[in-house]
Design a protein around this motif. Sequence first.
Motif, mmCIF file in Angstrom:
data_model
loop_
_atom_site.group_PDB
_atom_site.id
_atom_site.type_symbol
_atom_site.label_atom_id
_atom_site.label_comp_id
_atom_site.label_asym_id
_atom_site.label_seq_id
_atom_site.Cartn_x
_atom_site.Cartn_y
_atom_site.Cartn_z
ATOM 1 N N LYS A 32 21.643 25.376 -32.943
ATOM 2 C CA LYS A 32 22.033 26.202 -31.799
ATOM 3 C C LYS A 32 22.072 27.679 -32.179
ATOM 4 O O LYS A 32 21.614 28.551 -31.418
ATOM 5 C CB LYS A 32 23.406 25.764 -31.279
ATOM 6 N N ILE A 33 22.618 27.961 -33.349
ATOM 7 C CA ILE A 33 22.696 29.349 -33.813
ATOM 8 C C ILE A 33 21.298 29.921 -34.019
ATOM 9 O O ILE A 33 21.002 31.065 -33.640
ATOM 10 C CB ILE A 33 23.517 29.435 -35.118
ATOM 11 N N VAL A 34 20.420 29.109 -34.604
ATOM 12 C CA VAL A 34 19.047 29.554 -34.872
ATOM 13 C C VAL A 34 18.299 29.833 -33.573
ATOM 14 O O VAL A 34 17.629 30.866 -33.444
ATOM 15 C CB VAL A 34 18.300 28.497 -35.719
ATOM 16 N N ILE A 35 18.395 28.920 -32.590
ATOM 17 C CA ILE A 35 17.724 29.123 -31.309
ATOM 18 C C ILE A 35 18.289 30.354 -30.612
ATOM 19 O O ILE A 35 17.543 31.162 -30.038
ATOM 20 C CB ILE A 35 17.861 27.887 -30.408
ATOM 21 N N VAL A 194 13.962 42.017 -38.389
ATOM 22 C CA VAL A 194 14.603 41.107 -39.346
ATOM 23 C C VAL A 194 15.032 39.808 -38.665
ATOM 24 O O VAL A 194 14.776 38.715 -39.170
ATOM 25 C CB VAL A 194 15.824 41.786 -40.003
ATOM 26 N N VAL A 195 15.681 39.943 -37.492
ATOM 27 C CA VAL A 195 16.279 38.785 -36.833
ATOM 28 C C VAL A 195 15.237 37.726 -36.484
ATOM 29 O O VAL A 195 15.419 36.540 -36.773
ATOM 30 C CB VAL A 195 17.032 39.221 -35.558
ATOM 31 N N PHE A 200 13.134 32.297 -37.338
ATOM 32 C CA PHE A 200 12.063 31.303 -37.392
ATOM 33 C C PHE A 200 12.048 30.585 -38.742
ATOM 34 O O PHE A 200 11.741 29.391 -38.806
ATOM 35 C CB PHE A 200 10.715 31.959 -37.121
ATOM 36 N N LEU A 201 12.372 31.283 -39.806
ATOM 37 C CA LEU A 201 12.510 30.617 -41.106
ATOM 38 C C LEU A 201 13.654 29.609 -41.059
ATOM 39 O O LEU A 201 13.560 28.509 -41.602
ATOM 40 C CB LEU A 201 12.757 31.652 -42.205
ATOM 41 N N GLY A 267 11.493 24.640 -30.324
ATOM 42 C CA GLY A 267 12.801 24.597 -30.981
ATOM 43 C C GLY A 267 13.915 24.379 -29.974
ATOM 44 O O GLY A 267 14.865 23.631 -30.229
ATOM 45 N N LEU A 268 13.815 25.032 -28.816
ATOM 46 C CA LEU A 268 14.795 24.827 -27.753
ATOM 47 C C LEU A 268 14.721 23.389 -27.264
ATOM 48 O O LEU A 268 15.758 22.753 -27.010
ATOM 49 C CB LEU A 268 14.520 25.799 -26.599
#
Length: 320
Positions: A32-35, A194-195, A200-201, A267-268
């Motif tokens: 969730k944090i990554v998405i 950067v974000v 994506f990594l 990813g979502l």
Amino acid sequence: MIAPLIADLTVLVDDVDSVKIAFEEGSLTTLKIVIGAILFGIALDTRLEDFALALRRPGTIAIGVIAQFLLLPALTFGLTLLLDVRGSVALGMILVACCPPGNVSNILTHRARGDVALSVSMTAVGNVLAIFLMPLNVAFWGALHPTGKEVLEDIELSAVDMLVEIGLVIGIPFAAGIAIARLWPAIASRAGKVVGPVAFLGLGAVIVVGVANNWSIFVDHIGVVVLAVFAHDALALLLGYGIARATRLPPASTKAMTFEVGIRNAGLGLLLVFTYFDGLGGMALVAAWWGIWDIIAGLAVAQWWRHRSRSDSPAERALA
């Protein structure tokens, strides 16, 4: 020799609807944090002027919206029937088709020497609309599918709950990113570089860990979804290209439209699979494999276009 192989494949196809892929609560929180970070990164590269640009090109934006949120889910539904895939695989394909584009589409458009301004505008508009249209599309097409609706009935999917989840994952990070880009553009410009890549990594790492933890399931069942994802991804890219050519968009806009329709934020979709579908095997495999193959296919198309642009005449490059 062939009969046992066919029998084994039939068993795998039947089993994929009942397979559950394990995903720890901590990993789900990380996803969730990554998405959210991915959407935040998209917003940092988005300006309110991008929406103003969209308003100045309403016809082109409307073409993209119709292709993404009406034609692609409808054609995907038809493809699931044509391929005669199992319910969970069909739902996975429908879910991915209903996902919004990600900023990978902007990167690919830039690499293909396409209309990046149009791509960014369509990504911004698409992600805002997806908050409302994605849960409605998934519920509508899933309920119509002859085998997928049985899976949905067992899960008791609530479009309202999905709307809230998508609103939290997309809406809040997107609004925060746009606000920062508006108030502190210099900070947003540096942070955006950067974000996005880091997010994506992070998504790649989450997928790798998830596959590693469910390696036997992945190996046993990935063959069931490979062909479906190949065909589905080609369909999405061809739809974007075809509708752009049919509406006589310029070459640069055609490239942008191809990637905006063809590239989905799988990813979502993966997040929603584990949040609302309890890691249902066919859905998770489709979303995970799409997230990998979509980028590979997109890069191949972008590189081909980039190579062609080098051999175009100056007049042709001006038209692009």
